[in-house]
Each structure stands twice: as structure tokens, then as C-alpha cells.
Design a protein around this motif. Structure first.
Motif, PDB file in Angstrom:
ATOM      1  N   GLU A   1      14.285   4.280  12.938  1.00 59.54           N
ATOM      2  CA  GLU A   1      14.004   5.622  12.443  1.00 59.54           C
ATOM      3  C   GLU A   1      12.654   5.729  11.741  1.00 59.54           C
ATOM      4  O   GLU A   1      12.272   6.781  11.265  1.00 59.54           O
ATOM      5  N   GLY A   2      11.957   4.610  11.635  1.00 61.89           N
ATOM      6  CA  GLY A   2      10.614   4.645  11.069  1.00 61.89           C
ATOM      7  C   GLY A   2      10.553   4.486   9.570  1.00 61.89           C
ATOM      8  O   GLY A   2       9.483   4.585   8.982  1.00 61.89           O
ATOM      9  N   TYR A   3      11.713   4.225   8.943  1.00 60.31           N
ATOM     10  CA  TYR A   3      11.707   4.126   7.481  1.00 60.31           C
ATOM     11  C   TYR A   3      10.912   2.910   7.027  1.00 60.31           C
ATOM     12  O   TYR A   3      10.125   2.982   6.094  1.00 60.31           O
ATOM     13  N   VAL A   4      11.136   1.776   7.684  1.00 59.21           N
ATOM     14  CA  VAL A   4      10.437   0.558   7.309  1.00 59.21           C
ATOM     15  C   VAL A   4       8.932   0.719   7.490  1.00 59.21           C
ATOM     16  O   VAL A   4       8.137   0.107   6.801  1.00 59.21           O
ATOM     17  N   LYS A   5       8.550   1.560   8.427  1.00 59.62           N
ATOM     18  CA  LYS A   5       7.131   1.769   8.679  1.00 59.62           C
ATOM     19  C   LYS A   5       6.489   2.643   7.617  1.00 59.62           C
ATOM     20  O   LYS A   5       5.282   2.834   7.626  1.00 59.62           O
ATOM     21  N   SER A   6       7.268   3.193   6.732  1.00 63.24           N
ATOM     22  CA  SER A   6       6.688   4.084   5.734  1.00 63.24           C
ATOM     23  C   SER A   6       6.829   3.576   4.306  1.00 63.24           C
ATOM     24  O   SER A   6       6.172   4.082   3.421  1.00 63.24           O
ATOM     25  N   LYS A   7       7.703   2.575   4.077  1.00 64.29           N
ATOM     26  CA  LYS A   7       7.923   2.092   2.716  1.00 64.29           C
ATOM     27  C   LYS A   7       8.005   0.568   2.664  1.00 64.29           C
ATOM     28  O   LYS A   7       8.409  -0.074   3.628  1.00 64.29           O
ATOM     29  N   ILE A   8       7.621   0.022   1.520  1.00 64.20           N
ATOM     30  CA  ILE A   8       7.826  -1.400   1.250  1.00 64.20           C
ATOM     31  C   ILE A   8       8.497  -1.536  -0.111  1.00 64.20           C
ATOM     32  O   ILE A   8       8.399  -0.640  -0.951  1.00 64.20           O
ATOM     33  N   ALA A   9       9.195  -2.641  -0.302  1.00 65.57           N
ATOM     34  CA  ALA A   9       9.860  -2.902  -1.572  1.00 65.57           C
ATOM     35  C   ALA A   9       9.049  -3.896  -2.375  1.00 65.57           C
ATOM     36  O   ALA A   9       8.607  -4.914  -1.853  1.00 65.57           O
ATOM     37  N   ILE A  10       8.827  -3.598  -3.643  1.00 63.52           N
ATOM     38  CA  ILE A  10       8.128  -4.541  -4.517  1.00 63.52           C
ATOM     39  C   ILE A  10       9.067  -4.948  -5.645  1.00 63.52           C
ATOM     40  O   ILE A  10       9.874  -4.134  -6.114  1.00 63.52           O
ATOM     41  N   PRO A  11       9.017  -6.212  -6.069  1.00 64.63           N
ATOM     42  CA  PRO A  11       9.943  -6.669  -7.118  1.00 64.63           C
ATOM     43  C   PRO A  11       9.578  -6.101  -8.482  1.00 64.63           C
ATOM     44  O   PRO A  11       8.412  -5.957  -8.837  1.00 64.63           O
ATOM     45  N   THR A  12      10.604  -5.755  -9.245  1.00 67.01           N
ATOM     46  CA  THR A  12      10.423  -5.307 -10.624  1.00 67.01           C
ATOM     47  C   THR A  12      11.350  -6.139 -11.513  1.00 67.01           C
ATOM     48  O   THR A  12      12.133  -6.953 -11.024  1.00 67.01           O
ATOM     49  N   VAL A  13      11.271  -5.929 -12.806  1.00 63.04           N
ATOM     50  CA  VAL A  13      12.111  -6.674 -13.741  1.00 63.04           C
ATOM     51  C   VAL A  13      13.590  -6.431 -13.460  1.00 63.04           C
ATOM     52  O   VAL A  13      14.423  -7.339 -13.536  1.00 63.04           O
TER      53      VAL A  13
ATOM     54  N   LYS B   1       3.355 -11.512  -6.964  1.00 62.84           N
ATOM     55  CA  LYS B   1       3.147 -12.050  -5.617  1.00 62.84           C
ATOM     56  C   LYS B   1       1.658 -12.203  -5.388  1.00 62.84           C
ATOM     57  O   LYS B   1       0.851 -11.413  -5.901  1.00 62.84           O
ATOM     58  N   THR B   2       1.287 -13.225  -4.625  1.00 62.52           N
ATOM     59  CA  THR B   2      -0.128 -13.410  -4.315  1.00 62.52           C
ATOM     60  C   THR B   2      -0.566 -12.358  -3.307  1.00 62.52           C
ATOM     61  O   THR B   2       0.262 -11.770  -2.600  1.00 62.52           O
ATOM     62  N   LEU B   3      -1.851 -12.154  -3.224  1.00 63.41           N
ATOM     63  CA  LEU B   3      -2.379 -11.185  -2.263  1.00 63.41           C
ATOM     64  C   LEU B   3      -2.058 -11.622  -0.836  1.00 63.41           C
ATOM     65  O   LEU B   3      -1.845 -10.786   0.049  1.00 63.41           O
ATOM     66  N   LYS B   4      -2.015 -12.924  -0.627  1.00 63.19           N
ATOM     67  CA  LYS B   4      -1.673 -13.444   0.697  1.00 63.19           C
ATOM     68  C   LYS B   4      -0.264 -13.021   1.093  1.00 63.19           C
ATOM     69  O   LYS B   4      -0.013 -12.635   2.248  1.00 63.19           O
ATOM     70  N   ASP B   5       0.666 -13.077   0.138  1.00 62.98           N
ATOM     71  CA  ASP B   5       2.038 -12.649   0.414  1.00 62.98           C
ATOM     72  C   ASP B   5       2.110 -11.154   0.692  1.00 62.98           C
ATOM     73  O   ASP B   5       2.834 -10.705   1.587  1.00 62.98           O
ATOM     74  N   VAL B   6       1.373 -10.384  -0.082  1.00 65.28           N
ATOM     75  CA  VAL B   6       1.351  -8.928   0.117  1.00 65.28           C
ATOM     76  C   VAL B   6       0.746  -8.590   1.473  1.00 65.28           C
ATOM     77  O   VAL B   6       1.219  -7.692   2.179  1.00 65.28           O
ATOM     78  N   GLU B   7      -0.278  -9.344   1.855  1.00 62.26           N
ATOM     79  CA  GLU B   7      -0.913  -9.120   3.150  1.00 62.26           C
ATOM     80  C   GLU B   7       0.077  -9.340   4.287  1.00 62.26           C
ATOM     81  O   GLU B   7       0.088  -8.596   5.274  1.00 62.26           O
ATOM     82  N   LYS B   8       0.945 -10.346   4.163  1.00 63.87           N
ATOM     83  CA  LYS B   8       1.963 -10.599   5.184  1.00 63.87           C
ATOM     84  C   LYS B   8       2.915  -9.410   5.297  1.00 63.87           C
ATOM     85  O   LYS B   8       3.324  -9.027   6.393  1.00 63.87           O
ATOM     86  N   THR B   9       3.256  -8.830   4.152  1.00 68.55           N
ATOM     87  CA  THR B   9       4.156  -7.678   4.144  1.00 68.55           C
ATOM     88  C   THR B   9       3.525  -6.474   4.827  1.00 68.55           C
ATOM     89  O   THR B   9       4.198  -5.704   5.520  1.00 68.55           O
ATOM     90  N   LEU B  10       2.216  -6.333   4.638  1.00 68.65           N
ATOM     91  CA  LEU B  10       1.511  -5.153   5.161  1.00 68.65           C
ATOM     92  C   LEU B  10       0.789  -5.421   6.480  1.00 68.65           C
ATOM     93  O   LEU B  10      -0.002  -4.592   6.934  1.00 68.65           O
ATOM     94  N   THR B  11       1.100  -6.567   7.082  1.00 71.10           N
ATOM     95  CA  THR B  11       0.355  -6.968   8.278  1.00 71.10           C
ATOM     96  C   THR B  11       0.493  -5.985   9.445  1.00 71.10           C
ATOM     97  O   THR B  11      -0.384  -5.891  10.289  1.00 71.10           O
ATOM     98  N   ASN B  12       1.602  -5.235   9.488  1.00 71.94           N
ATOM     99  CA  ASN B  12       1.820  -4.296  10.597  1.00 71.94           C
ATOM    100  C   ASN B  12       1.371  -2.873  10.275  1.00 71.94           C
ATOM    101  O   ASN B  12       1.662  -1.948  11.022  1.00 71.94           O
ATOM    102  N   TYR B  13       0.688  -2.704   9.148  1.00 71.30           N
ATOM    103  CA  TYR B  13       0.315  -1.362   8.711  1.00 71.30           C
ATOM    104  C   TYR B  13      -1.187  -1.102   8.744  1.00 71.30           C
ATOM    105  O   TYR B  13      -1.673  -0.181   8.107  1.00 71.30           O
ATOM    106  N   MET B  14      -1.914  -1.970   9.456  1.00 73.73           N
ATOM    107  CA  MET B  14      -3.366  -1.778   9.658  1.00 73.73           C
ATOM    108  C   MET B  14      -4.182  -1.908   8.383  1.00 73.73           C
ATOM    109  O   MET B  14      -5.282  -1.354   8.273  1.00 73.73           O
TER     110      MET B  14
END
Length: 254
Positions: free
Chosen positions: A140-152, A187-200
Motif C-alpha cells: 500500500e506504499g506505507y513503508v515507502k513514506s515512513k521510517i521508524a526511529i528509536p526513542t527512549v 544510530k550511525t549515519l551508515k545505518d541510517v543510509e541503509k534504511t533510506l537506501t530505497n528512497y533516493m
């Protein structure tokens, strides 16, 4: 644990009832009969977990009874005085097999095994449900529009389209949003980059990952830098300049 007992010998039904009552397992006998034809009529209507089923019965034996039940929503434990039926019982996908007279310890082992098996099934069903949900969300495209980031306290969901750029801060990453807010995550920038790798997103520097949607200018002079929509200037490393050139080529095509 909802139980049914089908056995043409009434004393066998009563004996099994007594054995079940002597155990500590939580159960309820919801149906019992010495008539297999009555069982054939009523079993499909019941919400049942385990059927204790005799093999040798007049008019309809245990195997024939199961053959006429099109769909089994319960597990079957065969009870019989004849051990030669064991192989056929398991061919009929029996959960277990008990020889008469039923040994109470063996009965307890069967019930304990069934409970353990149910827990495994429950975990598996949960995993399947989660996978199906993720596939549905992805479809449905939800994953393509949002990411989850860890909080306390758990997670916060961010719209990808609102992320302007991400900045490395050692083992942390600061996420800059379109609204002017920023989120610092562990999270390191490298880890964040992996998460956003499909978002250009473009990694323009060791310390910066940008969303090209908010790219305003690219300057080749002064070592190379970009200007984002919020006016911030971010450095571009020599090794990453080709990414901006390629990006320009792509968006300039007809």
C-alpha cells in the motif's frame, strides 16, 4: 483446552474422564458419545481442541469417521487396544496415539506435548501475521513514506518526504526535518543510509546524507558544496561529486 471423546465403550469414556480429572491441566469436555454417527453429525459444529477417538467401533470406525469430516479444526489422539493401528493413525495425521488401558502418565505427556505445540503454533502464527502485515503495508506504499526511529520510550514514525538531510555526529545521527525540527538518534549515519537506501537519498559527504527533494543549489567551487532549501550549506566530498552530476543528468532527461 476443549476436549471431545468418541468411544463405543461407555466404560472407556468414563475411565478417560476420570484420568483427565486427575490431571492438573485446564480442560473442558464439551462432547462425548459412544455413537460414531452422532459424532459425525456434531463434531463439525463444535469449537474443539482435542478429539480422543477410538478406532474399532461398529457402523463407522475412527479412520472412516475422520475421512467423512472434510475439515479438521482440532487435533486427534487415537485410543485403541490394538497397537497395529499406530502406523495408520499417524498416516491419518494423528497428533498422538494411546494404547488402552490408557496410562495416566502417558496421557499427561500427550497433553503437555499438545500445549507446547500450541505455543509454537501461536508464535509462528504471530510471525506470519506480522509478515503479512508488513507485506500489506509495503504494497500500500506505507513503508515507502515512513521510517521508524528509536526513542527512549519506543519508536517515532517520520515521513521520509519531510526529512531534509541527516548529519553524522560520531555514533549518533541528527535528522533535520523540513519544519525546522531535528531528531538525534543513537544510530550511525551508515545505518541510517541503509534504511533510506530505497528512497533516493544521496550520501554527499562522510557526514551528510541529503534528500534531493530539498536540494536548492550545487556549487563546484570552494571544494564543492550544496545549499538546501532552508539555506544551510553542506560540503560535498570529491569522491561524491559524481553523484550530483548523475542526479542532474537523470532529472534533466525528457
Amino acid at each position: 483446552m476443549k476436549i471431545a471423546i468418541v468411544d463405543d465403550e461407555i466404560h472407556c469414556i468414563e475411565s478417560l474422564e476420570m484420568d483427565l480429572e486427575s490431571l492438573e491441566s485446564e480442560h473442558e469436555i464439551v462432547f462425548k458419545t459412544s455413537n460414531p454417527l452422532e459424532a459425525l453429525e456434531n463434531l463439525p459444529k463444535l469449537k474443539l481442541d482435542i478429539l480422543f477417538l477410538d478406532v474399532e467401533m461398529p457402523k463407522l470406525n475412527g479412520f472412516e469417521l475422520l475421512d467423512q469430516l472434510h475439515k479438521l479444526n482440532f487435533d486427534v489422539v487415537f485410543t485403541t487396544a490394538y497397537s497395529q493401528y499406530a502406523l495408520q493413525a499417524f498416516k491419518n495425521k494423528a497428533f498422538s496415539f494411546l494404547l488402552k488401558p490408557v496410562d495416566v502418565d502417558e496421557l499427561a505427556e500427550v497433553l503437555a506435548s499438545w500445549e507446547t505445540d500450541q505455543k509454537k503454533r501461536s508464535v509462528l502464527l504471530d510471525e506470519i501475521a506480522v509478515k503479512e502485515l508488513l507485506e500489506k503495508i509495503k504494497y500500500e506504499g506505507y513503508v515507502k513514506s515512513k521510517i521508524a526511529i528509536p526513542t527512549v520510550n519506543g519508536f517515532e514514525f517520520l515521513k521520509v518526504e519531510e526529512i531534509m538531510y541527516c548529519q553524522s555526529e560520531n555514533n549518533y545521527t541528527r535528522i533535520h526535518l523540513q519544519c525546522g525540527e531535528h531528531k538525534l538518534i543513537s544510530k550511525t549515519l551508515k545505518d541510517v543510509e541503509k534504511t533510506l537506501t530505497n528512497y533516493m537519498f544521496l550520501r554527499i559527504h562522510q557526514s551528510y546524507l541529503i534528500n534531493p527533494k530539498f536540494l536548492k543549489q550545487y556549487h563546484k567551487n570552494d571544494g564543492g558544496y550544496v545549499v538546501m532549501d532552508n539555506g544551510n550549506s553542506l560540503p560535498v566530498s570529491k569522491q561524491k561529486r559524481h553523484l550530483l552530476t548523475e542526479f542532474y543528468d537523470i532529472i534533466s532527461r525528457d
